[in-house]
Design a protein around this motif. Structure first.
Motif, short mmCIF file in Angstrom:
data_model
loop_
_atom_site.label_atom_id
_atom_site.label_comp_id
_atom_site.label_asym_id
_atom_site.label_seq_id
_atom_site.Cartn_x
_atom_site.Cartn_y
_atom_site.Cartn_z
N ARG A 222 -4.71 5.49 10.44
CA ARG A 222 -4.33 4.23 9.81
C ARG A 222 -5.39 3.72 8.84
O ARG A 222 -5.06 3.06 7.86
N HIS A 225 -4.58 4.99 5.62
CA HIS A 225 -3.39 4.35 5.08
C HIS A 225 -3.67 2.91 4.64
O HIS A 225 -3.06 2.42 3.69
N GLU A 226 -4.60 2.25 5.31
CA GLU A 226 -4.87 0.85 5.03
C GLU A 226 -6.06 0.65 4.08
O GLU A 226 -6.55 -0.46 3.93
N MET A 236 5.14 -0.11 8.84
CA MET A 236 4.93 1.28 8.45
C MET A 236 6.02 2.15 9.06
O MET A 236 6.36 2.01 10.23
N SER A 238 7.23 6.34 9.46
CA SER A 238 6.64 7.68 9.40
C SER A 238 7.72 8.72 9.67
O SER A 238 8.71 8.46 10.36
N LYS A 571 4.22 11.98 7.05
CA LYS A 571 4.08 11.04 5.93
C LYS A 571 4.30 9.62 6.43
O LYS A 571 5.32 9.32 7.07
N ASP A 573 4.59 5.57 5.33
CA ASP A 573 4.97 4.75 4.17
C ASP A 573 4.84 3.28 4.49
O ASP A 573 5.22 2.83 5.59
N THR A 582 1.54 5.63 0.42
CA THR A 582 1.88 6.68 1.38
C THR A 582 0.61 7.42 1.77
O THR A 582 -0.30 7.60 0.94
N THR A 583 0.55 7.82 3.01
CA THR A 583 -0.53 8.66 3.51
C THR A 583 0.11 9.86 4.20
O THR A 583 0.94 9.70 5.10
N CYS A 615 -3.58 10.61 0.08
CA CYS A 615 -3.37 9.16 -0.07
C CYS A 615 -2.85 8.88 -1.48
O CYS A 615 -3.48 9.27 -2.46
#
Length: 622
Positions: A222, A225-226, A236, A238, A571, A573, A582-583, A615
């Motif tokens: 995370r 992602h953050e 989020m 996934s 993935k 989102d 997106t990560t 990322c």
């Protein structure tokens, strides 16, 4: 995997044009010490699998995307200056605390003793940068891509990345990234750049996946992602894409069989797919590989190709057949070649096929049993020319072929042998033999030429092999009557006829692999055959092609027992009113980005799992 060769193309095609082609080489452009390479976007960095998985056109190989990769010509490049001020990127702690990571199996297990892995190229293509190019320092790499983003001239002109100019257009869906060295202090940042006007595109290589730490949870990622402030505390979603490889069973074939699954909201890497997920199988066949019967059939294809090549090289010389009508068999058996001797033995056998054999008894749900009957020719649709082809195809030259055919003609003309011929056999050889049997032949019907003899043999081979493939598919309940009529060979179009036979062979290879390794039902296989027949009616055969088929997850999940996923991708989102992020996490032994220089070129053969984090962020489109 060896480095991709570099070629310089003075015509400078656009990236959009390059994206529609899959060239074996990359193109290079240079501005100072910055070099642009147009390379295929590695499979691990593509996310189209998530949106196309349930489409009929889904493929790992379709619509190969390209990216513009910017590299340095040497290890110490000069500081790149820009007239536009840049904001120093915020330092982010990329440590996820749980890496090295653990999974419930040894992810770096060596399979070399069980499978000749080096003999087959990787399915999931990666990215290897030739040693002549070096990475930028992270700060320089970001400046290079920023100069492209803000369209600084003449830099973008020299690299062919100028927007809006004819021949130098920069499509928004193609990433422009710099190769950077982010180890060790920047936790593996390897590629940095953008895709489009306002999107960031960063790839981190976290290293090998090791089994001695705590089990990886999705929350561990995370912080990646953050890293963009606007996604903090945002909802989020996934989705995961998992691929498992089913290795060979009874037969040591090298063809590839994969099971792939797509499912929502995984809790961690290597989560098992749930029962209600979407699933497919992916198969990459190899010619003559699935089992001994398919190997024997492919050998006949190779012999047929050899005679076709000989036909193209043969002269139209006359063979001495003037005494054939009145000749007697007086050949010394000690002077015969092995193939002529085999023809002699054929003439000594019972020519009539067992009248008690019924084609209805030849249906079977066992594809192996049906193919065994095909190879052994123990079936009702085989006649003399089919058995003759199986012998004469092995002749080494046209002279030996002539000896075999004249031996048969002498036996038939002198009433020493009466071949069994089906009424449906319309080959030139069968017609000539029928006329000889009826006593209607006053000459050998213009077959006293070398080219004509070879063509007769090729026609017998084309006809026999088509019957073999038609029998194998029909008697296994995989096709209906007339479903392969479009593949019937035509002696007047030998190249197309040979191509059609190879397509039918490929279909049987795929069915053998899916039947043996996954024990799929006949109903599923029948639908898969229909899909391949439809595909081959419009496309040529390419043995590197991977064929994807829909299957219910419950029908293949049982085959996952004890298997390691060879490719696992998650993935994540998030989006706000204006922005998205997106990560993507990839863990796979078959995905790679620029192996260490001190590692061997074939280091992928050890099948070690590597962790990649992609990322990407940008503005929502209107």
């Amino acid at each position: 995997m060896s480095p991709i060769p570099i070629t310089v193309d003075e015509s400078r095609p656009t990236l959009e044009t390059a994206a529609t082609i899959s060239p074996p080489a990359v193109t290079a452009y240079q501005s100072g010490k910055v070099v642009r390479l147009d390379v295929k976007l590695p499979f691990c960095l593509r996310n189209n699998v998530f949106k196309n998985f349930n489409k009929a056109c889904y493929s790992w190989q379709e619509n190969v995307q390209m990216m513009a990769l910017l590299v340095a010509t040497n290890e110490h490049i000069e500081q790149i200056s820009t007239s536009h001020p840049t904001v120093k990127p915020q330092t982010i702690d990329y440590s996820i605390g749980g890496c090295p990571l653990e999974c419930p199996f040894d992810p770096n297990e060596n399979f070399d003793d069980a499978f000749a892995f080096d003999d087959i190229p990787l399915v999931f293509d990666g990215l290897k940068i030739p040693n002549k190019y070096k990475p930028f320092q992270i700060s320089n790499g970001k400046k290079v891509t920023r100069k492209v983003s803000i369209q600084m001239e003449p830099f973008v002109q020299e690299l062919g990345l100028l927007r809006g100019s004819d021949g130098y257009s920069l499509p928004d869906n193609i990433p422009v990234v710099a190769f950077v060295d982010g180890t060790p202090q920047d936790t593996g940042l390897t590629l940095t750049g953008f895709r489009g006007v306002s999107k960031s595109f960063d790839v981190h290589v976290l290293g090998k996946y090791r089994p001695e730490a705590e089990i990886l949870k999705l929350e561990s990622f995370r912080r990646y992602h953050e890293q963009n402030l606007f996604v903090k505390n945002r909802p989020m979603t996934s989705v995961a894409h998992a691929v498992y490889e089913k290795l060979h069973g009874e037969y040591p074939s090298k063809g590839k069989v994969y099971m792939e699954f797509l499912f929502q909201e995984p809790t961690g890497v290597f989560d098992a797919p749930p029962e209600d997920c979407s699933s497919k199988i992916a198969i990459r066949p190899l010619p003559g590989d699935a089992n001994p019967s398919m190997h024997a059939l492919w050998e006949e294809i190779e012999d047929l190709e050899r005679w076709i090549l000989l036909l193209s090289q043969s002269s139209n010389t006359m063979a001495d057949c003037s005494t054939v009508l009145n000749a007697t068999i007086n050949t010394d058996i000690n002077e015969m070649t092995d193939n002529v001797r085999d023809v002699q033995r054929l003439l000594e056998q019972e020519p009539v096929i067992d009248s008690h054999r019924q084609s209805a008894m030849e249906f079977s749900d066992s594809l192996d049993l049906v193919l065994k009957r095909v190879v052994e020719q123990k079936r009702a649709d085989c006649d003399f020319t089919d058995r003759l082809w199986s012998i004469v195809r092995k002749c080494q030259n046209a002279e030996e072929l002539k000896d075999c055919l004249l031996l048969i003609f002498q036996a038939v003309l002198n009433k020493l042998y009466r071949p069994y011929l089906l009424l449906t056999n319309q080959t030139v050889l069968a017609k000539n033999l029928s006329m000889m049997i009826k006593g209607e032949a006053v000459s050998l019907l213009h077959i006293n030429r070398q080219e004509a003899m070879i063509k007769m043999l090729i026609e017998c081979g084309l006809t026999k092999l088509f019957k073999d493939y038609n029998f194998g598919l029909a008697m296994s309940h995989l096709i209906e009557r007339g479903e392969v009529d479009n593949f019937v060979p035509d002696i007047n179009d030998i190249p197309k006829s040979l191509s059609n036979l190879k397509k039918l062979h490929c279909i049987l290879e795929v069915m053998c692999l899916s039947k043996e390794r996954l024990t799929l039902s006949v109903n599923h296989q029948e639908s898969h055959v229909k899909k391949m027949l439809h595909y081959f009616s419009k496309h040529p055969l390419v043995w590197e092609q991977i064929y994807h088929f829909d299957v219910p997850s419950n029908d293949v999940r049982r085959a996952m027992f004890g298997l390691h996923p060879i490719y696992y991708k998650i993935k994540m989102d998030s989006h706000s009113a204006l922005k998205w992020a997106t990560t993507t996490i990839v863990v796979s032994p078959e995905a790679y980005i620029n192996y260490k220089l001190n590692e061997k070129d074939e280091s992928h053969a050890s099948r070690q799992y590597y962790i990649y984090v992609l990322c990407e962020a940008g503005l929502l489109e209107k």
